[in-house]
Design a protein around this motif. Structure first.
Motif, PDB file in Angstrom:
ATOM      1  N   ILE A  59     -26.268 181.684  51.343  1.00  0.00           N
ATOM      2  CA  ILE A  59     -26.887 182.539  52.359  1.00  0.00           C
ATOM      3  C   ILE A  59     -28.315 182.091  52.632  1.00  0.00           C
ATOM      4  CG2 ILE A  59     -27.784 184.867  52.780  1.00  0.00           C
ATOM      5  CD1 ILE A  59     -25.237 185.845  51.212  1.00  0.00           C
ATOM      6  N   LEU A  60     -29.092 181.908  51.577  1.00  0.00           N
ATOM      7  CA  LEU A  60     -30.503 181.575  51.747  1.00  0.00           C
ATOM      8  C   LEU A  60     -30.698 180.169  52.310  1.00  0.00           C
ATOM      9  CD1 LEU A  60     -31.894 183.339  48.573  1.00  0.00           C
ATOM     10  CD2 LEU A  60     -32.010 184.128  50.950  1.00  0.00           C
ATOM     11  N   ALA A  61     -29.748 179.269  52.063  1.00  0.00           N
ATOM     12  CA  ALA A  61     -29.844 177.910  52.621  1.00  0.00           C
ATOM     13  C   ALA A  61     -29.706 177.926  54.140  1.00  0.00           C
ATOM     14  CB  ALA A  61     -28.785 177.013  52.004  1.00  0.00           C
ATOM     15  N   ALA A  62     -29.047 178.947  54.669  1.00  0.00           N
ATOM     16  CA  ALA A  62     -28.873 179.049  56.122  1.00  0.00           C
ATOM     17  C   ALA A  62     -30.089 179.670  56.809  1.00  0.00           C
ATOM     18  CB  ALA A  62     -27.635 179.884  56.432  1.00  0.00           C
ATOM     19  N   CYS A  63     -31.036 180.160  56.024  1.00  0.00           N
ATOM     20  CA  CYS A  63     -32.202 180.861  56.564  1.00  0.00           C
ATOM     21  C   CYS A  63     -33.384 179.915  56.761  1.00  0.00           C
ATOM     22  CB  CYS A  63     -32.640 181.955  55.591  1.00  0.00           C
ATOM     23  SG  CYS A  63     -31.390 183.193  55.323  1.00  0.00           S
ATOM     24  N   ASP A  64     -34.292 180.339  57.591  1.00  0.00           N
ATOM     25  CA  ASP A  64     -35.547 179.621  57.788  1.00  0.00           C
ATOM     26  C   ASP A  64     -36.396 179.838  56.536  1.00  0.00           C
ATOM     27  OD1 ASP A  64     -38.096 178.736  58.437  1.00  0.00           O
ATOM     28  OD2 ASP A  64     -38.081 179.653  60.434  1.00  0.00           O
ATOM     29  N   PRO A  65     -36.749 178.783  55.806  1.00  0.00           N
ATOM     30  CA  PRO A  65     -37.503 178.952  54.562  1.00  0.00           C
ATOM     31  C   PRO A  65     -38.908 179.527  54.765  1.00  0.00           C
ATOM     32  CG  PRO A  65     -37.228 176.615  55.066  1.00  0.00           C
ATOM     33  CD  PRO A  65     -36.450 177.385  56.084  1.00  0.00           C
ATOM     34  N   ALA A  66     -39.381 179.593  55.993  1.00  0.00           N
ATOM     35  CA  ALA A  66     -40.713 180.138  56.258  1.00  0.00           C
ATOM     36  C   ALA A  66     -40.680 181.652  56.482  1.00  0.00           C
ATOM     37  CB  ALA A  66     -41.333 179.459  57.472  1.00  0.00           C
ATOM     38  N   GLY A  86     -33.525 191.385  56.209  1.00  0.00           N
ATOM     39  CA  GLY A  86     -34.573 190.668  56.909  1.00  0.00           C
ATOM     40  C   GLY A  86     -34.122 189.350  57.500  1.00  0.00           C
ATOM     41  N   LEU A  87     -32.817 189.142  57.555  1.00  0.00           N
ATOM     42  CA  LEU A  87     -32.315 187.904  58.152  1.00  0.00           C
ATOM     43  C   LEU A  87     -32.302 188.050  59.670  1.00  0.00           C
ATOM     44  CD1 LEU A  87     -29.249 187.369  55.805  1.00  0.00           C
ATOM     45  CD2 LEU A  87     -31.466 186.258  55.667  1.00  0.00           C
ATOM     46  N   PRO A  88     -32.620 186.991  60.393  1.00  0.00           N
ATOM     47  CA  PRO A  88     -32.574 187.090  61.853  1.00  0.00           C
ATOM     48  C   PRO A  88     -31.152 187.369  62.339  1.00  0.00           C
ATOM     49  CG  PRO A  88     -33.392 184.933  61.145  1.00  0.00           C
ATOM     50  CD  PRO A  88     -33.021 185.687  59.919  1.00  0.00           C
ATOM     51  N   ALA A  89     -31.011 188.239  63.314  1.00  0.00           N
ATOM     52  CA  ALA A  89     -29.695 188.586  63.857  1.00  0.00           C
ATOM     53  C   ALA A  89     -28.985 187.367  64.424  1.00  0.00           C
ATOM     54  CB  ALA A  89     -29.843 189.676  64.912  1.00  0.00           C
ATOM     55  N   THR A  90     -29.731 186.309  64.723  1.00  0.00           N
ATOM     56  CA  THR A  90     -29.114 185.081  65.246  1.00  0.00           C
ATOM     57  C   THR A  90     -28.165 184.436  64.229  1.00  0.00           C
ATOM     58  OG1 THR A  90     -31.048 183.826  64.533  1.00  0.00           O
ATOM     59  CG2 THR A  90     -30.994 184.538  66.839  1.00  0.00           C
ATOM     60  N   LEU A  91     -28.297 184.791  62.948  1.00  0.00           N
ATOM     61  CA  LEU A  91     -27.402 184.248  61.919  1.00  0.00           C
ATOM     62  C   LEU A  91     -26.073 184.992  61.862  1.00  0.00           C
ATOM     63  CD1 LEU A  91     -29.831 183.577  58.938  1.00  0.00           C
ATOM     64  CD2 LEU A  91     -28.869 181.934  60.543  1.00  0.00           C
ATOM     65  N   ARG A  92     -25.970 186.093  62.600  1.00  0.00           N
ATOM     66  CA  ARG A  92     -24.741 186.902  62.549  1.00  0.00           C
ATOM     67  C   ARG A  92     -23.501 186.049  62.812  1.00  0.00           C
ATOM     68  NH1 ARG A  92     -22.834 191.542  61.945  1.00  0.00           N
ATOM     69  NH2 ARG A  92     -21.100 192.432  63.052  1.00  0.00           N
ATOM     70  N   GLU A  93     -23.566 185.165  63.798  1.00  0.00           N
ATOM     71  CA  GLU A  93     -22.407 184.331  64.136  1.00  0.00           C
ATOM     72  C   GLU A  93     -21.971 183.471  62.945  1.00  0.00           C
ATOM     73  OE1 GLU A  93     -20.949 180.943  67.297  1.00  0.00           O
ATOM     74  OE2 GLU A  93     -22.777 182.055  67.717  1.00  0.00           O
TER      75      GLU A  93
END
Length: 154
Positions: A59-66, A86-93
Motif C-alpha cells: 500500500i505505502l509503495a503506491a503512495c507519494d513518499p512526500a 490520508g491517501l489521495p482518492a486518486t489511488l482508489r482505482e
C-alpha cells in the motif's frame, strides 16, 4: 506514535498505536520492526506478521513518499487491525480494481509492456495476505482497512 493503553504482555481490548509520517522506501525497516512488535504483542504468528507487513508495504509503495499518511493499529489478542488514512482518492482505482490488470495497456491498471501477461491488481495482492481488506472514501481522501487474525500456537 502514541499508545493509549498498554504495559507488558497481551494488549488490552481497544489498544491503539498511531503512526503519522511520510513513508518512503528507506522507511521499510522501521515499518517492519513496528509491525513485528505489534503482531508479537497481539500473539500473532510470524507468518501472520509477515503478511501484514507485506500488505502495508504494498500500500505505502503506491503512495507519494512526500505526503504524510496516518496508520492506526488496533490490537487485541489474536488480532491486529490497521487503518491507513490520508491517501489521495486518486489511488482508489488501484485498490478497488478487479482481480487483474486486464485494462488497456499503458493504463493505470495495466502497467505491462506489449507482449507481457496481465499482473494481479494491488487489491488482489493485498487481499490475498490479510483476512479483511476494505476501501473507503472519506471526503477527498481514501482510507484502507486491513485486519490480520491468527493466534500463536503455544
Amino acid at each position: 506514535m502514541s499508545e493509549q493503553a498498554g504495559g507488558i504482555g497481551a494488549p488490552q481490548a481497544g489498544e491503539r498505536v498511531v503512526l503519522e509520517s511520510t513513508f518512503g522506501f528507506d522507511d521499510d525497516p522501521l515499518l517492519r520492526m513496528l509491525v513485528a512488535a505489534l503482531a508479537a504483542r497481539a500473539e500473532l504468528t510470524l507468518a501472520a506478521a509477515d503478511d501484514l507487513q507485506l500488505a502495508l508495504e504494498t500500500i505505502l509503495a503506491a503512495c507519494d513518499p512526500a505526503l504524510p499518511v496516518r496508520v492506526a493499529f488496533d490490537l487485541e489478542p489474536g488480532r491486529v487491525g490497521a487503518t491507513v488514512d490520508g491517501l489521495p482518492a486518486t489511488l482508489r482505482e488501484l485498490f478497488a480494481a478487479p482481480e487483474s490488470t486486464a485494462g488497456e495497456q499503458g493504463s493505470v491498471r495495466d502497467p505491462r509492456t506489449a507482449g507481457r501477461e496481465a499482473l494481479p491488481s494491488l487489491r488482489t495482492i493485498v487481499a490475498a495476505v490479510v483476512d479483511v481488506f476494505a476501501v473507503e472514501t472519506r471526503g477527498s481522501a481514501l482510507s484502507l482497512r486491513l485486519e490480520k487474525l491468527e493466534r500463536r500456537e503455544v
